[in-house]
Design an enzyme around this catalytic site. Structure first.
Site, PDB file in Angstrom:
ATOM      1  CB  CYS A 149      41.085 -15.223  57.374  1.00 23.58           C
ATOM      2  SG  CYS A 149      42.381 -14.050  57.779  1.00 23.58           S
ATOM      3  NE  ARG A 190      39.713 -21.014  57.552  1.00 29.22           N
ATOM      4  CZ  ARG A 190      40.400 -21.924  56.911  1.00 29.22           C
ATOM      5  NH1 ARG A 190      40.235 -23.186  57.181  1.00 29.22           N
ATOM      6  NH2 ARG A 190      41.260 -21.575  55.983  1.00 29.22           N
ATOM      7  CD1 TRP A 233      45.471 -15.947  63.750  1.00 29.66           C
ATOM      8  CD2 TRP A 233      46.817 -15.474  62.037  1.00 29.66           C
ATOM      9  NE1 TRP A 233      46.764 -16.197  64.146  1.00 29.66           N
ATOM     10  CE2 TRP A 233      47.605 -15.919  63.122  1.00 29.66           C
ATOM     11  CE3 TRP A 233      47.468 -15.124  60.846  1.00 29.66           C
ATOM     12  CZ2 TRP A 233      48.994 -16.025  63.049  1.00 29.66           C
ATOM     13  CZ3 TRP A 233      48.839 -15.219  60.778  1.00 29.66           C
ATOM     14  CH2 TRP A 233      49.584 -15.674  61.875  1.00 29.66           C
ATOM     15  CG  ASN A 282      41.966 -17.685  54.158  1.00 22.40           C
ATOM     16  OD1 ASN A 282      42.981 -17.413  54.794  1.00 22.40           O
ATOM     17  ND2 ASN A 282      41.609 -18.921  53.896  1.00 22.40           N
ATOM     18  N   GLY A 283      44.256 -15.189  53.076  1.00 18.94           N
ATOM     19  CA  GLY A 283      45.515 -15.415  52.356  1.00 18.94           C
ATOM     20  C   GLY A 283      46.386 -14.185  52.385  1.00 18.94           C
ATOM     21  CD  GLU A 291      50.951 -32.887  70.592  1.00 21.57           C
ATOM     22  OE1 GLU A 291      51.808 -32.302  69.912  1.00 21.57           O
ATOM     23  OE2 GLU A 291      49.749 -32.559  70.556  1.00 21.57           O
ATOM     24  CE  LYS A 334      48.046 -29.654  71.887  1.00 25.83           C
ATOM     25  NZ  LYS A 334      48.480 -30.293  70.702  1.00 25.83           N
ATOM     26  CD  GLU A 384      49.209 -25.952  70.443  1.00 27.62           C
ATOM     27  OE1 GLU A 384      49.118 -25.817  69.229  1.00 27.62           O
ATOM     28  OE2 GLU A 384      48.824 -26.988  71.038  1.00 27.62           O
ATOM     29  CG  HIS A 423      74.050 -32.925  77.068  1.00 30.16           C
ATOM     30  ND1 HIS A 423      75.389 -33.098  77.354  1.00 30.16           N
ATOM     31  CD2 HIS A 423      73.535 -34.169  76.901  1.00 30.16           C
ATOM     32  CE1 HIS A 423      75.673 -34.396  77.334  1.00 30.16           C
ATOM     33  NE2 HIS A 423      74.558 -35.069  77.068  1.00 30.16           N
ATOM     34  CE  LYS A 443      41.892 -28.115  64.635  1.00 30.45           C
ATOM     35  NZ  LYS A 443      42.992 -28.433  65.536  1.00 30.45           N
TER      36      LYS A 443
END
Ligand code: G6P
Length: 613
Positions: free
Chosen positions: A2, A27, A75, A101-102, A486, A490, A493, A509, A608
């Site tokens: 947020c 955010r 968020w 926020n939290g 990575e 990417k 996401e 495997h 983010k």
């Protein structure tokens, strides 16, 4: 998560708040809202599901002449993303408004107590409980607005960055934080509050980073800071280093593309001033003070989340290769809850772009409480991790706005490379000649990345072929393994295509069972160590009709005969592979996501800065 922004001063508040919210959208972006306080003595509240642009459209040309106000981009944690759960929330009597926020962890207990006292709630959020608590305490104790806020916070368990307004005292703006970031901007006769400095930098460079457990009371043009225990603090004013240009798109369609293309520069910025090639030295202020500790160090623990955890894996290879120190790389969220064995002999490195990730912060606090030396590798200057640690190294990549991390990753790897080489020198595990070769190699990286970026058009064409894929596999060995992880992260996401990264040899495997003509497999197949072995894995995939895209070393004609598509990158040292081979994978994900019509800068469900557990 947020984002919060608030303003009090001589300008019209609404445009400042909306612009600030757009800068903070990374955010969280499932709903947004503002509360404005004008001369009418009543709150004007606008809330909207969706992006800040939707909120802006819904406000339209309505008159918003208020000079005090606050806004929030959400968020969702408690309660679905809808208009009702969007912030700001008002107290039952409409006197107080809050943005948050939290997470208020004891909200259920507080809510039960408040319901018994006659409070009715409109939303499902934990935040609304807090503003009702402020009303209750204000009413029962006959105290001032600011005292009611302070008393309420003594009852709250959890994390918060909050801003509260009272319609009866319109010249007051109160902010408080514990565990979630908050920056105050000090202008000429005006004040700003925000989750980070990006909404503020346009108006003033003077900021105060509020510490955990502190409350900022802005009355008119006066700022007072006190703790929740009521001790007055002297504000420490910092000068902001970021500039406006660095937080705008600069002609690119998306921040992510801008940030991918910034990498030659951001990598240079992260080693500039730390390497003196002619003298053959690396100077890292954070490292030098631990010389004695490094000489006898038995292990390093690295903690991080997401992309930063991948950088940590690269760090493991680097520290073991060069400095010959055993390294454990831990997901911060696992480390903090599994009773890790750690003591004052340990050196714990937290890697975090934002410096605010809740799990990484908590892991670090745990390590600190056990006596370990704690070190931060962070990008955001003045964020919580650098303020908690004994020492650290900023990555100097500049603001990263795209939710999917790109330039922050390569800057983290650059900082880790410098650290590994410095420590190797202190421990005598590297020869002078090798040390020189490595610093010379680092200085070639920006030019090599420039070269990789020239493959952009070719990668864009390749993306057309794979935009409808449903799965992707990324395989690599050695330093190529974190690159594979990575690359896969990417892609998932931002394009929502399922992708997995694996060590190439582990394919046998499990993942090999998935391979058929529908399965694109990206191999990190450069001519470094393990080249022959990776080539064998490629043969195994081709034998099962998999479609192979190889990231290969320039001039490797042999590989082109074996695979379906090749993206060439310049030859480099094995340890530089993550800095160079990651770039084409960022570009591939970007183009696939754009072709699929995805919002690459703000992918669904992600944020983010993850400031909740
Ligand atoms: C979120 C972001 C990722 C990032 C991770 C860790 O999930 O979307 O891009 O890698 O958090 O963030 P940090 O700020 O600690 O590096």
């Amino acid at each position: 998560m947020c984002g919060i922004v608030a303003y009090i001063g001589h300008r019209e508040a609404c445009p400042i708040i909306l612009k600030g919210l757009k800068r903070l959208e990374y955010r969280g972006y499932d709903s947004a809202g503002v509360a404005l306080l004008d001369n009418s003595g009543e709150f004007k509240v606008y809330k909207k599901t969706g992006k800040v642009a939707d909120l802006e459209a819904s406000i339209g040309s309505q008159s918003t002449t208020a000079h005090t106000g606050m806004g929030h981009t959400r968020w969702a944690t408690h309660g679905a993303p809808n208009d009702l759960n969007a912030h700001p929330h008002l107290s039952g009597n409409g006197e107080f408004a809050i943005i948050h926020n939290g997470i208020i962890e004891n909200y259920a207990t507080l809510k039960e107590m408040l319901i018994k006292r006659g409070h009715a709630f409109k939303s499902e959020t934990d935040t609304e409980v807090l503003v009702h608590l402020i009303e209750e305490i204000h009413k029962n104790n006959n105290v001032s607005f600011e005292e009611a806020v302070r008393m309420s916070l003594t009852q709250v368990i959890g994390a918060y960055a909050i801003v509260i307004l009272s319609k009866n005292t319109p010249d007051y703006l109160i902010g408080a934080r514990k565990g979630s970031p908050m920056v105050l901007g000090i202008g000429e006769g005006e004040h700003f509050i925000a989750s980070d400095a990006t909404p503020i930098v346009e108006y003033t460079r003077n900021v105060v980073y509020l510490n955990d457990g502190e409350i900022a009371i802005i009355k008119g043009t006066e700022l007072t800071i006190k703790t929740i225990d009521n001790t007055i603090k002297t504000p420490f004013i910092h000068e902001l280093e970021i500039n406006l240009e660095s937080i705008e798109k600069g002609g690119y369609e998306h921040f992510m593309m801008k940030e991918i293309f910034e990498q030659p520069r951001s990598i240079l910025d992260s080693y500039r001033g730390r390497i003196q090639l002619s003298e053959g030295i690396i100077t890292m202020a954070g490292i030098d003070k631990f010389e004695d500790k490094f000489k006898n160090l038995k292990r390093i623990i690295i903690v991080g989340c997401g992309t930063s955890w991948h950088a940590g894996l690269v760090g493991e290879y680097l520290f073991e290769d060069f400095a010959r120190i055993p390294v454990e790389v831990e997901y911060a969220s696992e480390f903090r809850y599994r009773n890790p064995i750690i003591d004052e002999n340990d050196f714990v490195i937290a890697i975090s772009q934002s410096g605010e990730t809740a799990d990484t912060l908590a892991a670090l606090e745990l390590a600190k409480s056990k006596g370990a030396t704690i070190f931060g590798i962070c990008n955001v200057v003045g964020s919580s991790i650098p303020r908690l640690t004994d020492a650290g190294a900023y990555t100097h990549a500049g603001p990263e706005i795209g939710v999917a991390s790109t330039k922050a990753f390569t800057a983290q790897v650059t900082a880790l490379t410098l650290m590994a080489l410095s420590i190797a020198q202190i421990r005598g595990t590297i020869t002078k000649q090798r040390f020189h070769e490595m610093i010379a190699e680092i200085e070639t990286i920006p030019a090599k990345i420039e070269k990789v970026l020239q493959t952009n058009e070719m990668i864009k064409e390749l993306a057309v072929k794979f935009k409808d894929a449903r799965n992707f596999l990324y395989l690599g060995r050695g330093y190529g393994f974190p690159v594979a992880l990575e690359g896969a992260l990417k892609l998932k996401e931002i394009s929502y295509i399922h992708a997995e990264g694996y060590p190439a040899a582990e394919m046998k495997h499990g993942p090999i069972a998935l391979i058929d003509e529908e399965m694109p497999v990206v191999f990190i197949a450069t001519q470094n160590n393990n080249y022959e072995k990776v080539v064998s894995s490629i043969q195994e995939v081709k034998a099962r009709k998999g479609v192979v895209i190889a990231i290969a070393t320039e001039g490797d004609k042999h590989i082109a005969e074996m695979v379906d598509h090749v993206i060439y990158i310049p030859a480099c040292e094995e340890s530089s592979l993550p800095l160079i081979a990651t770039i084409p994978l960022q570009l591939l994900s970007y183009h696939i996501a754009v072709l699929r019509g995805c919002n690459v800068d703000q992918p669904r469900n992600l944020a983010k800065s993850v400031t909740v557990e």
